[in-house]
Design a protein around this motif. Structure first.
Motif, PDB file in Angstrom:
ATOM      1  N   THR A  91       0.860  -1.196   0.000  1.00 14.45           N
ATOM      2  CA  THR A  91       0.000   0.000   0.000  1.00 14.45           C
ATOM      3  C   THR A  91       0.890   1.237   0.000  1.00 14.45           C
ATOM      4  O   THR A  91       2.000   1.222   0.540  1.00 14.45           O
ATOM      5  N   PRO A  92       0.409   2.328  -0.590  1.00 10.55           N
ATOM      6  CA  PRO A  92       1.205   3.564  -0.574  1.00 10.55           C
ATOM      7  C   PRO A  92       1.578   3.991   0.845  1.00 10.55           C
ATOM      8  O   PRO A  92       2.679   4.511   1.071  1.00 10.55           O
ATOM      9  N   PRO A 139      -9.099   7.967   4.754  1.00 13.11           N
ATOM     10  CA  PRO A 139      -8.536   8.058   3.400  1.00 13.11           C
ATOM     11  C   PRO A 139      -7.990   9.445   3.095  1.00 13.11           C
ATOM     12  O   PRO A 139      -7.158   9.585   2.207  1.00 13.11           O
ATOM     13  N   SER A 140      -8.419  10.464   3.836  1.00  9.24           N
ATOM     14  CA  SER A 140      -7.926  11.802   3.520  1.00  9.24           C
ATOM     15  C   SER A 140      -6.618  12.118   4.242  1.00  9.24           C
ATOM     16  O   SER A 140      -5.984  13.118   3.947  1.00  9.24           O
ATOM     17  N   ASP A 156      -5.406   3.817   8.886  1.00  9.13           N
ATOM     18  CA  ASP A 156      -5.775   3.297   7.576  1.00  9.13           C
ATOM     19  C   ASP A 156      -7.243   3.535   7.242  1.00  9.13           C
ATOM     20  O   ASP A 156      -7.661   3.342   6.099  1.00  9.13           O
ATOM     21  N   ARG A 186      -4.040   9.351   5.753  1.00 10.69           N
ATOM     22  CA  ARG A 186      -3.644   8.049   6.305  1.00 10.69           C
ATOM     23  C   ARG A 186      -2.374   8.131   7.130  1.00 10.69           C
ATOM     24  O   ARG A 186      -2.260   7.501   8.167  1.00 10.69           O
ATOM     25  N   PRO A 241       0.033   8.381  -3.433  1.00 10.26           N
ATOM     26  CA  PRO A 241      -0.658   8.036  -4.678  1.00 10.26           C
ATOM     27  C   PRO A 241      -1.855   7.136  -4.382  1.00 10.26           C
ATOM     28  O   PRO A 241      -1.859   6.404  -3.398  1.00 10.26           O
ATOM     29  N   GLU A 242      -2.871   7.184  -5.211  1.00 12.83           N
ATOM     30  CA  GLU A 242      -3.978   6.241  -5.095  1.00 12.83           C
ATOM     31  C   GLU A 242      -3.666   5.071  -6.017  1.00 12.83           C
ATOM     32  O   GLU A 242      -3.693   5.199  -7.231  1.00 12.83           O
ATOM     33  N   ARG A 243      -3.374   3.938  -5.417  1.00  9.13           N
ATOM     34  CA  ARG A 243      -2.991   2.801  -6.247  1.00  9.13           C
ATOM     35  C   ARG A 243      -3.355   1.548  -5.491  1.00  9.13           C
ATOM     36  O   ARG A 243      -3.133   1.440  -4.285  1.00  9.13           O
ATOM     37  N   GLU A 244      -3.881   0.574  -6.186  1.00  5.79           N
ATOM     38  CA  GLU A 244      -4.249  -0.662  -5.517  1.00  5.79           C
ATOM     39  C   GLU A 244      -2.976  -1.428  -5.186  1.00  5.79           C
ATOM     40  O   GLU A 244      -2.088  -1.579  -6.022  1.00  5.79           O
TER      41      GLU A 244
END
Lengths: 344, 344, 344, 344
Positions: D128-129, D249-250, D246, D252, D288-291
């Motif tokens: 996870t980022p 989301p705004s 976690d 973390r 970054p938003e990344r899975e």
């Protein structure tokens, strides 16, 4: 329950959500996905057996097994697509806004009503467990007299090219307001203000104020330029008050047993001493976890089966359009109030 | 630094805070507490050695060691008390609002200026570490061009008998706005809307919209009927954006390196493709823990010593009054914009 | 109700809070403040009429109007001060911890019991509205069988010179646990672990685990080195579960109608299929706003008047000391469990 | 970059996520989905062209285009499936835990190393980022000396039939700890405590304490019976401290420039006066938003291409198993510390 054939028109931003939810719903048989871009349609549908892909609406409307269509094309094309579908005798579910103008929307509602077809607006938020619960609280009288409705919907949003922030985000709040309020509380006028500080050519920050029946007020803050995402609605009532924070999955709806009561009469000079404050418990009702679009799909099917208007029928879409057009006139006139209801 | 003699006039809600802070401040020698209710004055002062209690303003003004007074009487009495004090050659610190009307406030400012006396408004919030930091960020250019200022100040508040929610809570936000913005960004007009859903005889829920210079907008939501307390201000800038949440002591001020930039020209049809989004880090600056009224006391002393206008001088109080009066006219006219600045 | 004369011994960190609350309480007449530093005592008492200042405990105990003393001196001196006071026939309220060791604490309890005097521990947190409500929920059976008690008390705290984080912060959680649990659920053993990563010479980060009766467990996390302040306790019960967040003034106590029930028997191989989950509403009860020390002062007065043990009597203080001493032995032994109860 | 053929073994809970991410990844060509339940496999794969479905691992291993397999079968079957795949010369990505026992895991690592094949653990959280950023901060020295790692992972969770809460939730925190810490800081022993208050037959509430190198400590709280979901990790460092939440989301990851420094020497009696507190800014870095599974897929491909061990190699899986087995022995022995590292 008879399974009904349906087609999705438009496979862009929202279409895939409709496709997924209609495929998963027991009362629907998704038969077609139609998009001018056939590759996009194919991607959206995957290789689901029995779902065909086409670029032509005619293909869809020629299929007698299709009794309904779900329209997710750009707003500018709603009128043509919905009209063709209705004229071909199909029930229609259409993305918000119903049409690009009130006049076109009225035309669609008329045709649907003349032909006895269901015309439903996909006001998705209305089918979330949170909004359904709030509607139940308001309509069931648990909140008492509604005093105000205040919604904030802001984030660092996509600055749209063709529509302002009112038309982009406003339909969410306006359709929710329409959904939860009883008929005699609906907005009677609207004033719009805001700003375009980045030079987008239209509002990027907008404020809507709407007097409601019974001396209450509704207010909506819409903003594409906020560093922080906020999705919070406060609803004041004489018996209970609600905070709906859509970004708090563990406690979306909080119902406060709080309030103020004036016990003096209007002319009473010593009124202040007679204000009673209530500071009771707060309850956060358990809400089911359910995707709103499953509720949309179910309501559309039920309305067709029961020959009735759906909860978010075409007329609710007209009321949203009327408010948006009146908001536009308010902006042009410098922000004063514009009356609602003369035209609809 | 010479220690200066001072008196506090009014020992009701706010007076004790002034008394405590002036007693604790090294530049002030608190000599008198004056209140029509001598018991209340005695309670407020405790048995502090050297501080005398009186019900007569004349006693205070007859004491040559008193060079300044701090006025915390009800707003309706500000004009008389401040005027007497100024005419007796004393510097004055006065609670918000400066006066019950703009005309009376102007009179006070004129007298103070004619006599070369310091007239300072106790706009307390302006001296909190959070607001001082925000002012520094705005004035220092770190935020870039200001795009909007949006403040929410709501809770289950005391419904006042004699003033509406705009006059009760509005001075906080209007004085902060005045404090942080550069002169050329100040509001040019104001529109006020709201509701009185409980029959208080005046607004209990209010909304103020103020276009600012440079295409920006300020908006304030004031509400006595909210089940939840909210004290949150969003400030958008072209370079940085700020969230000020005064109820989060561990992170009151958050500065986001976020923004939107339009890179196309106004007439560019394909503008949307040229919007750039910036999503950088957020910094929550460390803020000192310090009571705001210590800053008020210090600024008042410094302004007197340096023969200069204090940061929140009488003119800042006039600007707040002007906005409040214009808001009242907007309400009377049904919510449209009323211009600012013709009168001041 | 007879007003009783009282003295505060010790005017350092906590004394002023006792002074303020005893002065404000209708059942107490504060007569003396005693501190070795007479200036500190004078500052703490202000010029309150009738309250005398002394550096000698004898002065206090020679005053026949003094029926009780409140001891807020450093822990190392508790034994001598409390013992003198008890032997002079005075009831005693004493800061936590009761004494610097279990043996000394036992001595104090014995003397008080022999002479029929009230010996009360100022376990202040137990008298907060939140803890009183939780006790009521636990004792009234609303939570069902207690499953676990998990408390986190961390912040960037003052690293103490003479005591570790267990003795500094632990008494809060241990006294609360003692207060809310029924007798048959009390800890039967304790294990302590932690770290001293900054070289303070004793634990700065500590963890306590305590098996409770009925297969439940209590756990406490204490930490002087956390960047963020956390004061959160989770309490699991078979019928309801509680989250107590002491830093959220708008919602300190949340009671969840949630739980897990195993419906199979112990030997049932397919037990998993038979777990039932309950996901009901959450209620945040309205709590009065009241300073905990007012409750302490009132309970002390009532216990004396009614010749009964106070809610937080000397024996509750002994139980806290016993846990702290056992935690110390656990640390010395490398973290395993040490039994409770052999000695008390 | 050559695209590599891959198969997913196991289409239950986690398999569909692997399928979706491998299909979307440019370096992988998903060729097979294998599950004993062929219908489940078919549902998981949809009708993706070219992806075949089988119930036999042999079919997969007979396909020479398959160079790697991703194993998401139940833990009890990992050893057999991974061993067959390695012996057939395939690289393997395997769900946590690597194997149902340390001994079996060691066997798998040996075989992979003997054959020069990549054996990678899908410790998803590590990619996870947020965790990648924390690793960078720890390894880059920005936090200074690590003082503690405290993780809370609690919610109303699925009470498992066959494994306790340590084996269910613990691998997440243990693998993250392994991932971020430098080698010389790794846990040297572990103590486990907890409770089974619902009669599940094994721990439902668990606590792990692990002394780390350099006088630091790690602690993990795992709980299936919490009414509220918490996913918060505190990491103390001598230069900076981190809060990882976690569920926010705004924001973390928050990095605090805060700390405590002892400036006296160990024997200094007046040490307390010499503690320095640092209270600087907080920075929440943009992530970054990344899975995370895209990162897993990429690392697996890169490790194969570059003939190197992946970041979460088989040995990291062994270290997690070793901690879990030692925790089990600690529980059996009543909660004391059990050493790590003798066996591996």
């Amino acid at each position: 329950m008879t399974v009904k054939g349906i087609a999705v028109i438009g496979a862009g931003y929202w279409g895939p959500n409709l496709i997924r939810n209609l495929q998963a719903h027991p009362e629907w048989d998704l038969r077609w996905v139609c998009d001018l871009d056939s590759e996009r349609a194919a991607r959206a549908v995957g290789q689901a057996p029995g779902v065909r892909v086409t670029t032509s609406l005619d293909d869809v409307l020629d299929d007698p097994a299709v009794v309904a269509v779900a329209v997710a094309t750009p707003a500018a094309t709603h009128t043509a697509v919905v009209l063709s579908s209705l004229e071909a005798g199909r029930h229609v579910l259409v993305e918000k806004p119903l049409a690009p103008s009130l006049a076109e929307g009225q035309k669609l509602v008329e045709v649907a009503e003349d032909r006895g077809l269901v015309l439903m607006c996909d006001h998705t938020y209305c089918y979330t467990p949170a909004v359904l619960k709030i509607r139940e609280l308001v309509r069931g009288g648990e909140l008492g007299d509604i005093q105000y409705f205040d919604s904030v919907r802001v984030n660092l949003g996509l600055v749209q090219n063709d529509i302002d922030v009112l038309w982009d985000l406003g339909p969410h709040d306006l359709s929710i307001l329409d959904f939860i309020l009883p008929e005699d509380m609906r907005p009677t006028s609207i004033a719009a203000t805001g700003a375009d500080p980045v030079g987008a050519g239209h509002l990027c920050v907008g404020y809507l104020t709407m007097p409601l029946g019974n001396k209450a007020v509704a207010h909506v803050h819409l903003n594409w330029l906020s560093p922080k995402k906020v999705r919070t609605t406060l609803i004041g009532g004489s018996r209970r008050m609600v905070v709906w924070d859509d970004l708090d999955p563990s406690q979306r709806v909080s119902v406060y047993d709080r309030g103020v009561e004036l016990q003096g009469t209007q002319g009473d000079a010593r009124r202040q001493a007679q204000v009673a404050y209530r500071l009771g418990d707060m309850v956060a009702p358990a809400l089911p976890e359910r995707e709103a679009l499953q509720g949309v799909a179910g309501e559309f099917a039920s309305a067709i089966a029961e020959h009735r208007a759906p909860l978010t029928d075409g007329r609710s879409g007209l009321r949203v359009l009327e408010l948006l057009e009146a908001a536009g006139r308010s902006l042009e006139q410098g922000g004063g109030f514009v009356n609602i209801g003369a035209e609809s």
